[in-house]
Design a protein around this motif. Structure first.
Motif, short mmCIF file in Angstrom:
data_model
loop_
_atom_site.label_atom_id
_atom_site.label_comp_id
_atom_site.label_asym_id
_atom_site.label_seq_id
_atom_site.Cartn_x
_atom_site.Cartn_y
_atom_site.Cartn_z
N ALA A 71 0.84 -1.21 0.00
CA ALA A 71 0.00 0.00 0.00
C ALA A 71 0.87 1.25 0.00
O ALA A 71 0.58 2.22 -0.72
N ILE A 72 1.93 1.24 0.78
CA ILE A 72 2.84 2.38 0.83
C ILE A 72 3.51 2.59 -0.53
O ILE A 72 3.57 3.72 -1.03
N LEU A 73 3.99 1.52 -1.12
CA LEU A 73 4.66 1.63 -2.42
C LEU A 73 3.70 2.12 -3.50
O LEU A 73 4.08 2.92 -4.36
N CYS A 74 2.45 1.66 -3.45
CA CYS A 74 1.46 2.13 -4.42
C CYS A 74 1.17 3.62 -4.23
O CYS A 74 1.04 4.37 -5.19
N GLY A 118 3.56 8.21 7.26
CA GLY A 118 4.92 8.64 7.58
C GLY A 118 5.94 8.16 6.56
O GLY A 118 6.76 8.96 6.08
N LEU A 119 5.89 6.89 6.23
CA LEU A 119 6.84 6.39 5.23
C LEU A 119 6.53 6.94 3.85
O LEU A 119 7.44 7.16 3.05
N GLY A 120 5.25 7.18 3.57
CA GLY A 120 4.89 7.81 2.30
C GLY A 120 5.51 9.19 2.17
O GLY A 120 6.10 9.54 1.14
N VAL A 121 5.41 9.98 3.22
CA VAL A 121 6.01 11.32 3.21
C VAL A 121 7.53 11.22 3.09
O VAL A 121 8.16 11.92 2.30
N PHE A 122 8.12 10.34 3.88
CA PHE A 122 9.58 10.19 3.84
C PHE A 122 10.06 9.76 2.46
O PHE A 122 10.98 10.36 1.90
#
Length: 110
Positions: free
Chosen positions: A11-14, A66-70
């Motif tokens: 989901a994060i990678l998408c 958070g990881l999406g923003v980073f």
């Protein structure tokens, strides 16, 4: 349980792919990145929906956001030559620290 973490990772990678595609679409003037953006956001929403079946909502969303923003910050700096400032580096580090803290705060299933 591990499959739900894989779903969250996907989901994060998408989401990161969709956000990057948003930039590449140049305001919906480029077809392929525009399609990638829509597909990426839809896939991300579906995947995180399945992930939160077993991961606490607050933890999953914090990690996703958070990881999406980073990651988009890293992509912006590396691929789009955005500026790197001490404040940007410190803020990215604080995001990672916050996500790590939330992850570590969850109850461990034994």
């Amino acid at each position: 349980m591990h499959v739900y973490w894989l779903l969250l990772t996907a989901a994060i990678l998408c989401e990161v792919t969709a956000t990057t595609s948003m930039k590449l679409s140049e305001g919906f003037t480029k077809t392929a990145p525009s399609i990638m953006m829509v597909v990426g956001y839809l896939a991300s929403a579906v995947l995180i929906t399945f992930a939160i079946k077993r991961i606490e909502l607050s933890i999953a969303y914090a990690i996703w956001a958070g990881l999406g923003v980073f990651l988009t910050t890293v992509i912006g700096v590396y691929f789009f030559k955005e500026t790197v400032t001490p404040m940007k580096v410190m803020s990215a580090a604080m995001i990672i620290a916050g996500v790590t803290g939330l992850y570590l705060s969850q109850p461990h299933s034994g």
